[in-house]
Write an enzyme that holds these catalytic residues in place. Sequence first.
Site, PDB file in Angstrom:
ATOM      1  N   GLU A   1      40.101  48.847  30.299  1.00 31.72           N
ATOM      2  CA  GLU A   1      41.113  48.012  31.078  1.00 31.72           C
ATOM      3  C   GLU A   1      40.609  46.482  30.824  1.00 31.72           C
ATOM      4  O   GLU A   1      39.741  46.329  31.592  1.00 31.72           O
ATOM      5  CB  GLU A   1      41.353  48.536  32.332  1.00 31.72           C
TER       6      GLU A   1
ATOM      7  N   CYS B   1      33.938  38.985  35.774  1.00 32.56           N
ATOM      8  CA  CYS B   1      34.769  38.700  35.258  1.00 32.56           C
ATOM      9  C   CYS B   1      34.952  37.075  35.028  1.00 32.56           C
ATOM     10  O   CYS B   1      34.322  36.355  35.662  1.00 32.56           O
ATOM     11  CB  CYS B   1      36.158  38.650  36.400  1.00 32.56           C
TER      12      CYS B   1
ATOM     13  N   CYS C   1      43.824  39.464  42.054  1.00 28.42           N
ATOM     14  CA  CYS C   1      43.041  40.553  42.070  1.00 28.42           C
ATOM     15  C   CYS C   1      42.811  41.301  43.383  1.00 28.42           C
ATOM     16  O   CYS C   1      42.377  40.656  44.439  1.00 28.42           O
ATOM     17  CB  CYS C   1      41.785  40.301  41.331  1.00 28.42           C
ATOM     18  N   ASP C   2      42.966  42.546  43.468  1.00 26.72           N
ATOM     19  CA  ASP C   2      42.809  43.554  44.555  1.00 26.72           C
ATOM     20  C   ASP C   2      41.366  44.445  44.296  1.00 26.72           C
ATOM     21  O   ASP C   2      41.486  45.483  45.014  1.00 26.72           O
ATOM     22  CB  ASP C   2      44.120  44.428  44.758  1.00 26.72           C
TER      23      ASP C   2
END
Length: 212
Positions: A118, A31, A49-50
């Site tokens: 996404e 990311c 973020c999870d």
Amino acid sequence: MSYAVKEIFYTLQGEGAQMGRAAVFCRFAGCNLWSGREADRATAVCQFCDTDFFGVDGDGGGRFESAEDLAAAIKGKWLGENAQGRRFVVCTGGEPLLQMDVALIDALHRLGFEIAVETNGTIAAPVGLDWVCVSPKAGAALVQESGDELKLVFPQVEARPEKFAGLGFDHFFLQPMDGPNRIAHTEMATKYCMDHPQWRLSLQTHKLLGIR
């Protein structure tokens, strides 16, 4: 181009406008807003973020040397040639647009997949995607300002819904931020959607169901 993938698995889409739809999830590694290492979370652009997108060691994950190899691995997670309903893949991350390219889009289309992505919206989406879901993050420049669905994790002090309400999306969702304040965040998001009917509430139903 080679591809680094954390995991590939079959499930139901748990969020947003496609909620409840059977899908293969392809979670790309990496990311541009967080390294994925807990030691770096406090200095990351996105600190809430999870998702585990670090490395290539998950179920079905690995390094794929070609678009055709990765598309075949995704197809292998679908139900089979005789399954009714169009094949559907959700390309997610991390940030999938760091790796998603036209070659992979074409390879998946040749196998009959409808392709959703996404993304955090910091990278322009390549042509050919069937569904674009953008989830803006405070502190990150938004490049992809149109698509099918805008899904805003709420609340973010520097990313208020009003900032995005005029963008070119067909659907607008608020998704309560998970964590120790999830109940309060859900109440806040519910009230905001009731007061601003342009927005719809998105819950992480996969967590409620206990599926991936």
